[in-house]
Design an enzyme around this catalytic site. Structure first.
Site, PDB file in Angstrom:
ATOM      1  N   ASP A 347       0.860  -1.182   0.000  1.00  0.00           N
ATOM      2  CA  ASP A 347       0.000   0.000   0.000  1.00  0.00           C
ATOM      3  C   ASP A 347       0.900   1.236   0.000  1.00  0.00           C
ATOM      4  OD1 ASP A 347      -2.328   1.584   0.234  1.00  0.00           O
ATOM      5  OD2 ASP A 347      -2.071   1.670   2.398  1.00  0.00           O
ATOM      6  N   PHE A 483     -18.805  14.553   1.856  1.00  0.00           N
ATOM      7  CA  PHE A 483     -17.951  13.788   0.957  1.00  0.00           C
ATOM      8  C   PHE A 483     -18.462  12.357   0.819  1.00  0.00           C
ATOM      9  CE2 PHE A 483     -14.715  10.506   0.921  1.00  0.00           C
ATOM     10  CZ  PHE A 483     -14.020  10.791  -0.247  1.00  0.00           C
ATOM     11  N   LYS A 506     -14.490  22.333  -1.339  1.00  0.00           N
ATOM     12  CA  LYS A 506     -13.113  21.892  -1.556  1.00  0.00           C
ATOM     13  C   LYS A 506     -13.163  20.446  -2.050  1.00  0.00           C
ATOM     14  CE  LYS A 506     -12.274  20.243   3.172  1.00  0.00           C
ATOM     15  NZ  LYS A 506     -11.499  20.417   4.419  1.00  0.00           N
ATOM     16  N   ARG A 540      -0.040  16.295  -2.014  1.00  0.00           N
ATOM     17  CA  ARG A 540      -1.458  15.958  -2.172  1.00  0.00           C
ATOM     18  C   ARG A 540      -2.236  17.277  -2.255  1.00  0.00           C
ATOM     19  NH1 ARG A 540      -2.146  10.743   0.698  1.00  0.00           N
ATOM     20  NH2 ARG A 540      -4.058  11.422   1.673  1.00  0.00           N
ATOM     21  N   THR A 620      -2.450   1.146  -4.734  1.00  0.00           N
ATOM     22  CA  THR A 620      -2.972   2.261  -3.956  1.00  0.00           C
ATOM     23  C   THR A 620      -4.293   2.735  -4.531  1.00  0.00           C
ATOM     24  OG1 THR A 620      -2.522   4.541  -3.234  1.00  0.00           O
ATOM     25  CG2 THR A 620      -1.608   3.874  -5.344  1.00  0.00           C
ATOM     26  N   ASP A 622      -5.016   5.928  -4.424  1.00  0.00           N
ATOM     27  CA  ASP A 622      -4.813   7.327  -4.791  1.00  0.00           C
ATOM     28  C   ASP A 622      -4.846   7.509  -6.301  1.00  0.00           C
ATOM     29  OD1 ASP A 622      -4.718   8.363  -2.306  1.00  0.00           O
ATOM     30  OD2 ASP A 622      -2.536   8.379  -2.140  1.00  0.00           O
ATOM     31  N   ARG A 680      -5.800   3.764  -8.092  1.00  0.00           N
ATOM     32  CA  ARG A 680      -7.264   3.749  -8.107  1.00  0.00           C
ATOM     33  C   ARG A 680      -7.823   2.336  -7.976  1.00  0.00           C
ATOM     34  NH1 ARG A 680      -9.200   8.346  -6.384  1.00  0.00           N
ATOM     35  NH2 ARG A 680      -9.064  10.105  -7.828  1.00  0.00           N
ATOM     36  N   LYS A 686      -7.087  -5.174  -5.118  1.00  0.00           N
ATOM     37  CA  LYS A 686      -5.771  -5.466  -4.554  1.00  0.00           C
ATOM     38  C   LYS A 686      -5.608  -6.971  -4.342  1.00  0.00           C
ATOM     39  CE  LYS A 686      -5.036  -1.098  -2.065  1.00  0.00           C
ATOM     40  NZ  LYS A 686      -4.760  -0.468  -0.742  1.00  0.00           N
ATOM     41  N   ASP A 706      -1.340  -0.970   6.072  1.00  0.00           N
ATOM     42  CA  ASP A 706      -1.580  -0.470   7.421  1.00  0.00           C
ATOM     43  C   ASP A 706      -3.042  -0.185   7.712  1.00  0.00           C
ATOM     44  OD1 ASP A 706      -1.770   1.796   5.706  1.00  0.00           O
ATOM     45  OD2 ASP A 706      -1.462   3.102   7.435  1.00  0.00           O
TER      46      ASP A 706
END
Length: 1096
Positions: A347, A483, A506, A540, A620, A622, A680, A686, A706
């Site tokens: 990860d 969100f 945001k 980020r 990941t 992200d 993504r 995974k 983690d």
């Protein structure tokens, strides 16, 4: 209580209530331990095999050995294994938590529900608190027992399931239905914090709770050596059957040709002819030759694994002092697998990075702020002095003074920027815990706004209180557009004290850009350039925007929003449509850049593992840009890599990559790459990637993570490693090994893993060698005893050979041996490669071991046979008797295998010396004792070899025979190793030669200089946290009691540059420490890129 499943509802009604809430996570209890444990142990083929042998030994016509030769080892093995299983089960039971069940916060007769104000829930060993709340209709009753007892309602909910993130149900009360969702449910295993009291209704109990539904059966992981051992054991059984068949055929031939001459003084039993004698002989040799699969093998393997696991637990170099976290081997069955890892799946956030976010840079209205401090290149090195703001967080560091000056000069856009950060979030201000953010990113942004003078103080369901440059301001909170994983943004709608309606938003820059007003096109271009610069540093990013709202439109939108939020059907879809409607034509303010720093030693660890030919894949969730830049930071990607192509999991190409028709092509393409980064990807994807590599590459895999989203990947891999970081302990609880930092992985693999694999392989090779040699002697002796199944050794030597005489020396080698030290293992990571290739123990190595044993057995049998044949003592008496021959053969065998052990061992310790020499001494002590006059007089039938030891071992030719057999046994081994080192030296041979030449510790590794990398690659980050607390803070009830007005922390005489607090702040991450003041700062003129923006 009713469920949507009618059959289940009827079954619940028919059962007495309340149901038992007990759960059982242990396998045994006092009454079931013995039968269940024995049943499990005899499922192992070897144990069942020895039980069958024991039964055969009880048949006098078959067995030539006493029953105790099998019973003693079998009972010892079963007892040791049972003790280990009992200890593991007791430890597992001690770690079981019986706290809360699946509880709904409702009021229902005696099973009443209410929660006082707001309460927080800490799931077992997680770091971030989760917020829960009760229904308003039940909260009105307070703690009135009378009202609670009179409450009458009905709950209709879903049947028991394993969905932890979702709960569907309704409460029917006074003719009204109220929706029950996951925010009204507490799960088993969580702990309530910051709550005075609450009442709850148990929805599911015992095994029906969601936590127990998720437990399932843990996959039993077995090493590749275990699988190889199963194949070898079957081959050994086949070899045993062939050997016994050969000897049985020999017995029949001998009985037909020679046996008739012995019938005069050794008559046959009635009904026993040559064929039947051969049949009995077959089973007799099955008993005698059973030592080719010694029962002590499995116990020895478990002891070795347990010892190597303790080495990991005791390793101080894998202890993280800052978090007081040692390394932990959570399993004892996979140690040697650590020395064979070929693929590592990692990860990113919290595993490679620290998951501690720091506000690093920002772009406001087209101007970039926040240069990183550098020495020697002209940039400022001192951090900004925040002493003017005594509410600032002393740990916050920023290196661009111009941003502070812009704040002091009351720049409109800068104030609007930090006002958005102080208002647009779901951070919960607390008296005791000082604040709770749903993610580290949220906390970093609020802390940044705090230090620049916009301090978040408190919130109620209807308002948010902040301090703007020393002035207390209260904004009416009208709506939170929270969100979720689809929106990738959040918004708040507030009314300022002067009555202006504003939406602050945001989110991910790509999402925000799609919703900007056309007038922001020029500013968007400049901000995009800044975002590209931020991406070059691997930061980020979030984009910030706002929109002024019309009163009439908002009033109409609010009515539709209320109607959608109370809908029981398609609630989320209706709300999303309303959010899309209002979040349009936004005005861009700027962007933030947060640094998630790499953990210490990550780049060096990845480089070391790459030198060990270990492939590292980063999986990941992200975005592509963030994952790519982390790859550069970790040295996984390099600027010279020109052919870099990305396939994201959320693209059409990536979505079908794991389909059955495409997965093989995807794997082939990925394996051609030097570096693989999957972005993504979902937790399920995974695990699918890991399974894909396991399926087609047949390589040993390791997964490290983690967070809870890494659990499926950790369980799917051969080895799962959990990092105890900022995201809780879910990964650790599902892992096989755990520690605090990614850098410890190289020590786990290159040192502990390689040593464990090397020790286990040396153990197996030597164990098979000594036992095959021991067993082959019976085979050769059969040709000299008429295939009568007579043993070449005495019975006590057969019993004690594996349990006493050779057990400790081989365990000492398997627990303490090491070819090179840990520092040399780091200096030469290539030493790890032989484990990946199975060079130390394989089918080929096993065959070489068998051939070596065959040669040694020939030497150990025929040399003593020739030496004692027609031999007499010094007094002329004959010593060529069976008892003397048996003693000579077993003594030669024991000395030869001990010498072979010494040749196989690379690292001698005091313990090894004690074990080896002590075992030899124990053999002679036991032998002389069993052959003594006293033992013969006391147990005549059990110890018939009176005086054999002292008569035989007093002869010089006996000791010369022992010396000759020892030399002939080890001479081919020494010759082979010498030629191999000279002609085809391995990397292990080369390193050991260099160690001997240097005779000193290796020099320390060169100090690495971190180079700054500049790149135009884009790094945009949406949110990494789960759905926020929007529904909670706008629920209208159950926040903490309204606190008394407190000092704002600023002087009441008006707005000044020198703030002077009157008390401790209750905002996010407050501090009562005053920072050293460095005097007033002179304001400077700011040259800013401006566009026409509405005034505030």
């Amino acid at each position: 209580m009713m469920t949507n499943d009618q059959m289940l509802s009827r079954s619940l009604v028919s059962l007495p209530f309340p149901q038992t809430n007990s759960i059982k996570t242990s396998k045994y209890n006092l009454f079931t331990f013995l039968p269940l444990n024995l049943f499990e142990q005899f499922q192992r083929i070897a144990n069942a095999y020895f039980l069958i042998l024991l039964v055969l030994q009880l048949i006098p016509d078959i067995s030539s050995l006493s029953w105790f030769t099998t019973v003693v080892p079998l009972v010892l093995v079963l007892s040791v294994t049972a003790a280990k299983d009992a200890i593991d089960d007791i430890v597992m039971g001690a770690n079981t938590f019986f706290t809360l069940q699946c509880v709904a916060f409702l009021c229902m007769k005696v099973y009443n529900v209410h929660v006082y104000e707001l309460y927080y829930v800490l799931f077992y060993r997680e770091t971030n608190l989760k917020v829960k709340q009760a229904l308003t209709v039940t909260g009105d009753m307070g703690d009135s027992i009378k009202d609670l007892a009179a409450f009458n309602g009905e709950v209709c909910c879903e049947p028991p399931n394993n969905r932890l993130d979702r709960f569907t149900g309704t409460l029917t009360f006074t003719g009204q239905k109220y929706a029950l969702d996951n925010e009204r449910i507490l799960l088993r295993g969580c702990t309530i914090r910051n709550t005075d009291w609450c009442f709850g209704l148990v929805i599911f109990g015992g095994q029906e709770t969601k936590l127990m539904q998720n437990c399932g059966k843990t996959i039993f992981k077995r090493t590749s050596i275990d699988h190889l051992m199963n194949v070898l054991v079957l081959c050994i059984f086949g070899f045993l059957a062939i050997s016994c068949s050969i000897l049985a055929i020999g017995n029949r031939i001998w009985e037909q040709q020679e046996g008739s001459t012995f019938t005069a003084f050794l008559p046959r039993q009635d009904g026993v002819n040559a064929p039947f004698s051969a049949f009995l002989t077959f089973w007799s040799y099955v008993i005698i030759l059973n030592t080719v699969v010694p029962i002590s093998l499995y116990v020895s393997v478990e002891i070795i694994r347990l010892g190597n696991s303790y080495y990991i637990d005791w390793d101080r170099k894998m202890y993280h002092a800052r978090s007081d976290t040692p390394a932990e081997a959570r399993t004892t069955t996979l140690n040697e697998e650590l020395g064979q890892i070929k693929y590592i799946f990692s990860d990113k956030t919290g595993t490679l990075t620290q998951n501690i976010m720091v506000f690093n840079k920002c772009s406001i209205n087209g101007k970039c702020y926040g240069e990183t401090a550098r020495d020697g290149i002209g940039l400022q090195t001192d951090s900004v002095d925040f002493s003017f703001n005594q509410l600032a967080d002393p740990k916050f560091m920023f290196y661009d003074q111009s941003l502070v000056e812009a704040v002091k000069l009351e720049n409109t856009e800068v104030h609007a920027f930090f006002r958005l950060l102080a208002l647009c979030h779901t951070v919960m201000a607390e008296e005791k815990n000082e604040g709770n953010a749903q993610s580290p990113d949220e906390g970093a942004l609020v802390t940044a706004a705090r230090n620049f003078g916009f301090v978040f103080r408190s919130r109620t369901p209807e308002s948010v209180s902040i301090v703007e440059m020393g002035v207390q301001r209260c904004y009416q909170l009208l709506a939170i557009l929270d969100f979720n994983n689809v929106r990738k943004r959040m918004s708040v709608i507030v009314r300022s004290p002067d009555g202006k309606l504003t939406l602050y938003c945001k989110g991910a820059d790509t999402i925000i850009y799609e919703r900007l007003h056309l007038s922001c096109s020029k500013l968007m271009e400049v901000t995009t350039e800044h975002l590209n610069e931020f991406a070059g540093d691997g930061l980020r990013t979030l984009a910030l925007a706002y929109k002024n709202l019309d009163e009439e439109y908002f009033r109409e939108w609010k009515e539709r929003h209320h109607e959608a939020s109370t809908s029981l059907e398609d609630r989320e879809e209706k709300l999303d449509l309303l959010y899309e409607e209002i979040e349009k034509d936004l005005m861009l303010l700027g962007a933030t850049a947060i640094e998630d720093k790499l953990q210490d030693g990550v780049a060096h660890t990845i480089e070391q593992l790459a030198k060990a030919d270990i492939k590292i894949w980063v999986l990941t969730g992200d975005k592509q840009e963030t994952a790519e830049n982390i790859g550069y930071s970790c040295n996984m990607l390099r600027e010279e890599m020109n052919d870099i192509f990305i396939v994201a999991a959320n693209t059409p190409e990536g979505a079908y990559a794991l389909e059955p028709t495409m997965e093989l092509e995807f794997l082939r393409t990925a394996c051609m790459c030097k570096t693989v980064i999957c972005c993504r990807v979902t937790p399920l994807q995974k695990a699918q990637v890991v399974e894909l590599v396991k399926k087609y590459k047949k390589a040993v895999t390791l997964a490290i993570g983690d967070g809870a989203n890494d659990v499926s990947m950790i369980k799917a891999a051969h080895i799962g490693v959990g990092i105890s970081g900022q995201e809780g302990m879910q990964a650790v609880l599902s892992s096989d090994y755990s520690f605090a930092q990614f850098r410890f992985l190289q020590r786990l693999l290159l040192v502990h893993g390689r040593w464990s694999y090397l020790r286990m392989c040396n153990f197996l090779r030597y164990f098979f060698y000594k036992n095959f040699t021991f067993t082959f002697m019976h085979f050769w002796y059969a040709f000299f005893c008429g295939f009568s199944a007579q043993t070449v050794y005495d019975e006590w030597f057969i019993t004690l050979y594996n349990l006493v005489y050779t057990a400790l020396p081989v365990l000492g080698m398997s627990l303490f041996d090491q070819d090179v030290s840990d520092s040399w293992s780091f200096e030469y990571p290539q030493l790890y490669v032989p484990g990946q290739l199975n060079l130390y123990f394989s089918k080929t190595a096993f065959m070489k071991c068998a051939l070596h044993s065959c040669y040694s057995s020939l030497v150990l049998f025929f040399i003593p046979y020739g030496a004692i044949y027609d031999t007499v003592k010094n007094d002329g008496k004959d010593i060529a008797d069976y008892q003397s021959f048996a003693l000579l053969v077993q003594t030669c065998l024991l000395v030869a295998v001990c010498i072979q052990l010494g040749l196989d061992m690379s690292y001698w310790t005091a313990v090894n010396h004690v074990f080896v020499w002590g075992s030899l001494a124990m053999y002679f002590i036991v032998t002389f004792t069993m052959h003594s006059n006293g033992m013969y007089l006391t147990f005549t039938s059990s110890f018939p070899h009176i005086g054999t030891a002292r008569n035989s071992l007093s002869q010089p030719n006996v000791w010369l025979t022992i010396l000759l057999t020892s030399i002939l046994c080890v001479l081919p081994v020494l010759t082979h190793r010498f030629l191999l080192i000279q002609l085809q030296p391995t990397v292990n041979d080369k390193v050991r030669l260099k160690v001997r030449q240097m005779k000193a510790a290796p020099p320390p590794p060169p100090r690495r200089i971190r180079m700054r990398r500049t790149s135009s690659r884009r790094s945009a980050y949406a949110f990494s946290h789960a759905q926020g607390y929007g529904d909670l803070v706008t629920s209208g009830r159950f926040l903490h009691r309204q606190v008394k007005p407190r000092s704002t922390g600023f002087t009441p005489t008006g707005r000044t540059l020198n703030f002077s607090p009157a008390g401790r702040s209750a905002g996010y991450s407050p501090t009562a420490q005053n920072q050293n003041s460095k005097g007033d700062l002179e304001p400077t003129a700011l040259q800013m890129y401006r566009t026409k923006q509405p005034s505030y």
